[in-house]
Design a protein around this motif. Structure first.
Motif, PDB file in Angstrom:
ATOM      1  N   SER A 233      50.607 -21.735   2.022  1.00 18.90           N
ATOM      2  CA  SER A 233      50.861 -20.326   1.702  1.00 18.90           C
ATOM      3  C   SER A 233      51.613 -20.124   0.391  1.00 18.90           C
ATOM      4  O   SER A 233      51.493 -19.080  -0.234  1.00 18.90           O
ATOM      5  N   GLY A 234      52.431 -21.107  -0.015  1.00 21.63           N
ATOM      6  CA  GLY A 234      53.315 -20.889  -1.160  1.00 21.63           C
ATOM      7  C   GLY A 234      54.476 -19.967  -0.804  1.00 21.63           C
ATOM      8  O   GLY A 234      55.226 -19.539  -1.676  1.00 21.63           O
ATOM      9  N   ALA A 235      54.616 -19.637   0.492  1.00 23.67           N
ATOM     10  CA  ALA A 235      55.724 -18.759   0.899  1.00 23.67           C
ATOM     11  C   ALA A 235      56.992 -19.579   1.073  1.00 23.67           C
ATOM     12  O   ALA A 235      56.939 -20.737   1.477  1.00 23.67           O
ATOM     13  N   TYR A 236      58.126 -18.939   0.799  1.00 24.40           N
ATOM     14  CA  TYR A 236      59.365 -19.688   0.928  1.00 24.40           C
ATOM     15  C   TYR A 236      60.182 -19.143   2.091  1.00 24.40           C
ATOM     16  O   TYR A 236      60.117 -17.949   2.406  1.00 24.40           O
ATOM     17  N   ILE A 237      60.889 -20.017   2.778  1.00 22.85           N
ATOM     18  CA  ILE A 237      61.671 -19.606   3.946  1.00 22.85           C
ATOM     19  C   ILE A 237      63.124 -19.453   3.504  1.00 22.85           C
ATOM     20  O   ILE A 237      63.787 -20.441   3.173  1.00 22.85           O
ATOM     21  N   PRO A 238      63.636 -18.221   3.479  1.00 26.60           N
ATOM     22  CA  PRO A 238      65.019 -18.034   3.061  1.00 26.60           C
ATOM     23  C   PRO A 238      65.988 -18.660   4.069  1.00 26.60           C
ATOM     24  O   PRO A 238      65.643 -18.811   5.253  1.00 26.60           O
ATOM     25  N   VAL A 369      46.182 -10.697  -1.713  1.00 24.62           N
ATOM     26  CA  VAL A 369      46.631 -11.918  -2.396  1.00 24.62           C
ATOM     27  C   VAL A 369      48.127 -12.087  -2.134  1.00 24.62           C
ATOM     28  O   VAL A 369      48.921 -11.209  -2.447  1.00 24.62           O
ATOM     29  N   ARG A 370      48.495 -13.199  -1.516  1.00 22.77           N
ATOM     30  CA  ARG A 370      49.892 -13.396  -1.091  1.00 22.77           C
ATOM     31  C   ARG A 370      50.388 -14.768  -1.536  1.00 22.77           C
ATOM     32  O   ARG A 370      49.647 -15.570  -2.092  1.00 22.77           O
ATOM     33  N   GLY A 371      51.638 -15.032  -1.163  1.00 24.16           N
ATOM     34  CA  GLY A 371      52.222 -16.355  -1.414  1.00 24.16           C
ATOM     35  C   GLY A 371      52.625 -16.538  -2.858  1.00 24.16           C
ATOM     36  O   GLY A 371      52.790 -15.574  -3.602  1.00 24.16           O
ATOM     37  N   GLY A 372      52.772 -17.797  -3.246  1.00 23.02           N
ATOM     38  CA  GLY A 372      53.085 -18.117  -4.625  1.00 23.02           C
ATOM     39  C   GLY A 372      54.550 -17.926  -5.006  1.00 23.02           C
ATOM     40  O   GLY A 372      54.908 -18.091  -6.165  1.00 23.02           O
ATOM     41  N   GLN A 373      55.426 -17.589  -4.042  1.00 21.48           N
ATOM     42  CA  GLN A 373      56.865 -17.534  -4.391  1.00 21.48           C
ATOM     43  C   GLN A 373      57.389 -18.931  -4.661  1.00 21.48           C
ATOM     44  O   GLN A 373      58.394 -19.118  -5.336  1.00 21.48           O
ATOM     45  N   GLY A 374      56.722 -19.890  -4.066  1.00 23.60           N
ATOM     46  CA  GLY A 374      57.127 -21.283  -4.254  1.00 23.60           C
ATOM     47  C   GLY A 374      55.913 -22.185  -4.163  1.00 23.60           C
ATOM     48  O   GLY A 374      54.779 -21.710  -4.075  1.00 23.60           O
ATOM     49  N   ALA A 375      56.160 -23.484  -4.196  1.00 23.93           N
ATOM     50  CA  ALA A 375      55.089 -24.500  -4.138  1.00 23.93           C
ATOM     51  C   ALA A 375      54.076 -24.279  -5.268  1.00 23.93           C
ATOM     52  O   ALA A 375      54.441 -23.798  -6.356  1.00 23.93           O
ATOM     53  N   ILE A 376      52.810 -24.587  -5.022  1.00 20.37           N
ATOM     54  CA  ILE A 376      51.801 -24.479  -6.084  1.00 20.37           C
ATOM     55  C   ILE A 376      50.558 -23.766  -5.550  1.00 20.37           C
ATOM     56  O   ILE A 376      49.447 -24.065  -5.951  1.00 20.37           O
ATOM     57  N   TYR A 377      50.816 -22.814  -4.619  1.00 15.46           N
ATOM     58  CA  TYR A 377      49.675 -22.215  -3.936  1.00 15.46           C
ATOM     59  C   TYR A 377      49.711 -20.692  -3.882  1.00 15.46           C
ATOM     60  O   TYR A 377      50.767 -20.096  -3.688  1.00 15.46           O
ATOM     61  N   LEU A 378      48.500 -20.121  -4.011  1.00 11.67           N
ATOM     62  CA  LEU A 378      48.280 -18.713  -3.683  1.00 11.67           C
ATOM     63  C   LEU A 378      47.394 -18.696  -2.440  1.00 11.67           C
ATOM     64  O   LEU A 378      46.609 -19.629  -2.215  1.00 11.67           O
ATOM     65  N   TRP A 379      47.527 -17.641  -1.681  1.00 13.73           N
ATOM     66  CA  TRP A 379      46.829 -17.541  -0.395  1.00 13.73           C
ATOM     67  C   TRP A 379      46.134 -16.187  -0.354  1.00 13.73           C
ATOM     68  O   TRP A 379      46.789 -15.158  -0.565  1.00 13.73           O
ATOM     69  N   ALA A 380      44.830 -16.180  -0.147  1.00  9.70           N
ATOM     70  CA  ALA A 380      44.106 -14.907  -0.264  1.00  9.70           C
ATOM     71  C   ALA A 380      43.179 -14.674   0.915  1.00  9.70           C
ATOM     72  O   ALA A 380      42.575 -15.613   1.446  1.00  9.70           O
ATOM     73  N   LYS A 381      43.105 -13.404   1.296  1.00  6.17           N
ATOM     74  CA  LYS A 381      42.234 -13.014   2.413  1.00  6.17           C
ATOM     75  C   LYS A 381      40.862 -12.632   1.861  1.00  6.17           C
ATOM     76  O   LYS A 381      40.765 -11.882   0.893  1.00  6.17           O
ATOM     77  N   LEU A 382      39.828 -13.152   2.479  1.00  2.61           N
ATOM     78  CA  LEU A 382      38.465 -12.828   2.066  1.00  2.61           C
ATOM     79  C   LEU A 382      38.052 -11.492   2.698  1.00  2.61           C
ATOM     80  O   LEU A 382      38.606 -11.100   3.733  1.00  2.61           O
ATOM     81  N   PRO A 383      37.076 -10.815   2.103  1.00  2.73           N
ATOM     82  CA  PRO A 383      36.611  -9.577   2.738  1.00  2.73           C
ATOM     83  C   PRO A 383      36.113  -9.872   4.155  1.00  2.73           C
ATOM     84  O   PRO A 383      35.510 -10.925   4.390  1.00  2.73           O
ATOM     85  N   GLU A 384      36.381  -8.939   5.065  1.00  3.45           N
ATOM     86  CA  GLU A 384      36.036  -9.134   6.485  1.00  3.45           C
ATOM     87  C   GLU A 384      34.591  -9.609   6.672  1.00  3.45           C
ATOM     88  O   GLU A 384      34.314 -10.506   7.455  1.00  3.45           O
ATOM     89  N   LYS A 385      33.675  -9.000   5.916  1.00  2.00           N
ATOM     90  CA  LYS A 385      32.257  -9.324   6.156  1.00  2.00           C
ATOM     91  C   LYS A 385      31.891 -10.736   5.699  1.00  2.00           C
ATOM     92  O   LYS A 385      30.820 -11.234   6.006  1.00  2.00           O
ATOM     93  N   PHE A 386      32.777 -11.378   4.930  1.00  3.29           N
ATOM     94  CA  PHE A 386      32.518 -12.763   4.515  1.00  3.29           C
ATOM     95  C   PHE A 386      33.603 -13.676   5.083  1.00  3.29           C
ATOM     96  O   PHE A 386      34.301 -14.361   4.350  1.00  3.29           O
ATOM     97  N   SER A 387      33.753 -13.640   6.357  1.00  4.73           N
ATOM     98  CA  SER A 387      34.898 -14.355   6.928  1.00  4.73           C
ATOM     99  C   SER A 387      34.659 -15.863   7.063  1.00  4.73           C
ATOM    100  O   SER A 387      35.569 -16.598   7.402  1.00  4.73           O
ATOM    101  N   ASP A 388      33.433 -16.335   6.779  1.00  2.00           N
ATOM    102  CA  ASP A 388      33.184 -17.772   6.900  1.00  2.00           C
ATOM    103  C   ASP A 388      33.650 -18.482   5.624  1.00  2.00           C
ATOM    104  O   ASP A 388      32.912 -18.650   4.662  1.00  2.00           O
TER     105      ASP A 388
END
Ligand code: PLP
Length: 449
Positions: A233-238, A369-388
């Motif tokens: 996720s690139g999310a950081y835990i405070p 588009v989320r994450g990226g506060q830390g580490a080396i990753y961004l995390w993104a949600k795909l459109p519902e109709k293309f969930s595969d």
């Protein structure tokens, strides 16, 4: 009785693998039910029946699948693997170069690590991480550190807790060691931080209950694990949340294992922190920080006061690597002497790549588009109709020659992980251009060939 995803996958794979023959590379990728499956060369039903359940029931590493995919598309550019583009510090490499003729380099060393490296690490843990009561074991990377910890703390059949999106290798370490009940909790959809309070934990039977209750019910989980800042996720835990999770574990008599592989990879003025107690194990890695992925050095900081823990960790260590590579440990020591400012300077250069790729993800919508506060990753949600997500990853490679990681590998279908550590800025621009073009097309026209 719990309906377990592993069992289902195992049955599916037994039925589905019948009669399939592996390709010339020794690993054949097979696309079924939205996933790539691989089987080993010469594997038929008869051969598979003799293989260990612990291996068969473990997910195929997503990176192996991605590498296979990339082999088929020479011009593909990778935003997939969690790597950094820089090599280890030059001064450190120069010093180690002189050591190769020293006979001690070719002998086994102490299982727990070179004494001078362990001493330097204990000082580093005190100085940088505020860990004052931890002992250190040097391992062949943080992944091996995690396996050591799981083998030392967990028995087959135990349950454990992690949060989705989770680090796929940690999940596989559990599967591989016979932990059949991996409880996957949620993260806050906005912050991607573990949801410790009102959270529910699913056992694939969708048992809704707070983490506190999960930790107090039989069978009480053996450990809770998090990655801070997170992969994928690139999310950081405070720190307050880290303390809250730790307190819940402590009250329940559950281990708390924190993977700090990306401790230096913090952005926008945020600060990484560690906590210690007799139920906490902290893991670290030299791989990304010092560009030492291939040298394989990590370490475990564990509570010295816990009776027997050091001895049990040693048994596992002696049976897996015996010791981490000696020359690599020398490079780790010299890199530590160069110091963490060297790392922080390089990490700050990644901000530009993160921004370039955040823009490339814009076709998915800013809120996705989320994450990226830390580490080396961004995390993104795909459109519902293309969930595969697996199919979309394949299409992006085939049509747009850019590689990312499907969220399904981390327990979160319908998402993707984008790594911004592995490319220098100019290459990152090229990858971003392809990604943006691909996503624009996806959103507008779908997966056209
Ligand atoms: C969270 C996390 N832990 C561990 C590792 C593996 O690190 P190492 O190379 O030290 O085994 C990675 C690598 O991607 C990671 O992201």
């Amino acid at each position: 009785m719990l309906f377990c995803r592993e069992s289902l996958r195992f049955l599916m794979s037994l039925v589905g693998m019948r009669g399939l023959v592996a390709g010339a590379s020794g690993l054949a990728s097979l696309f079924r039910r939205g996933r790539f499956y691989c089987c080993s060369r010469g594997g038929g039903m008869g051969t598979r029946a003799k293989l260990a359940k612990r291996a068969l029931e473990t997910d195929m590493p997503v990176m192996v699948q991605i590498q296979e995919l990339m082999r088929g598309t020479k011009e593909a550019i990778s935003l997939a693997q969690g790597v950094v583009y820089w090599p280890p510090p030059e001064q450190a490499l120069e010093k180690v170069k002189e050591l190769v003729w020293d006979p001690s380099i070719s002998k086994y060393g102490a299982d727990e690590g070179l004494p001078e490296l362990r001493q330097a690490l204990i000082e580093k843990l005190r100085r940088e991480n505020n860990l004052n009561k931890s002992a250190v074991m040097v391992t062949a990377g943080a992944n091996q550190a995690f396996v050591n910890v799981v083998l030392t703390l967990c028995d087959p059949g135990d349950s454990v807790v992690m949060f989705a999106p989770y680090y796929f290798n940690a999940y596989m370490s559990f599967q591989m060691t016979g932990i059949t009940n991996i409880l996957v909790g949620p993260t806050d959809p906005k912050t991607l931080q573990p949801d410790a309070g009102k959270s529910f934990v699913t056992c694939f039977a969708k048992v809704k209950q707070p983490l506190e209750k999960t930790l107090s019910q039989d069978p009480i989980p053996k450990l809770v694990t998090v990655v801070n800042p997170g992969n994928p996720s690139g999310a950081y835990i405070p720190e307050p949340l880290l303390v809250k999770l730790s307190d819940l574990c402590k009250r329940a008599g559950v281990w708390f294992v924190v993977d700090n592989t990306y401790e230096y990879f913090m952005y926008d003025g945020m600060k990484h922190s560690c906590i210690e107690d007799n139920h906490i194990v902290n893991l670290f890695s030299f791989s990304k920080a010092y560009g030492m992925m291939g040298w394989r050095v990590g370490y475990i900081a564990y509570p010295e006061a816990v009776d027997g823990l050091a001895a049990q960790l040693l048994k596992v260590q002696d049976n897996i690597p015996i010791c981490a590579s000696i020359i690599s440990q020398h490079l780790a020591l010299r890199s530590l002497e160069v110091g963490s400012e060297w790392v922080r300077d390089r990490v700050q250069n990644l901000v530009r790549s993160r921004d370039i790729l955040t823009k490339a993800l814009a076709p998915l919508g800013k809120e996705n588009v989320r994450g990226g506060q830390g580490a080396i990753y961004l995390w993104a949600k795909l459109p519902e109709k293309f969930s595969d997500d697996y199919e979309i990853v394949r299409w992006l490679v085939r049509k747009h020659h850019v590689v990312i990681i499907p969220g399904s590998a981390s327990g979160s279908p319908g998402y993707v992980r984008i790594s911004f550590g592995g490319l220098k800025e100019a290459d990152c621009e090229v990858a971003a251009y392809r990604l943006k073009k691909g996503l624009e097309e996806l959103v507008k026209d779908g997966m056209v060939e």
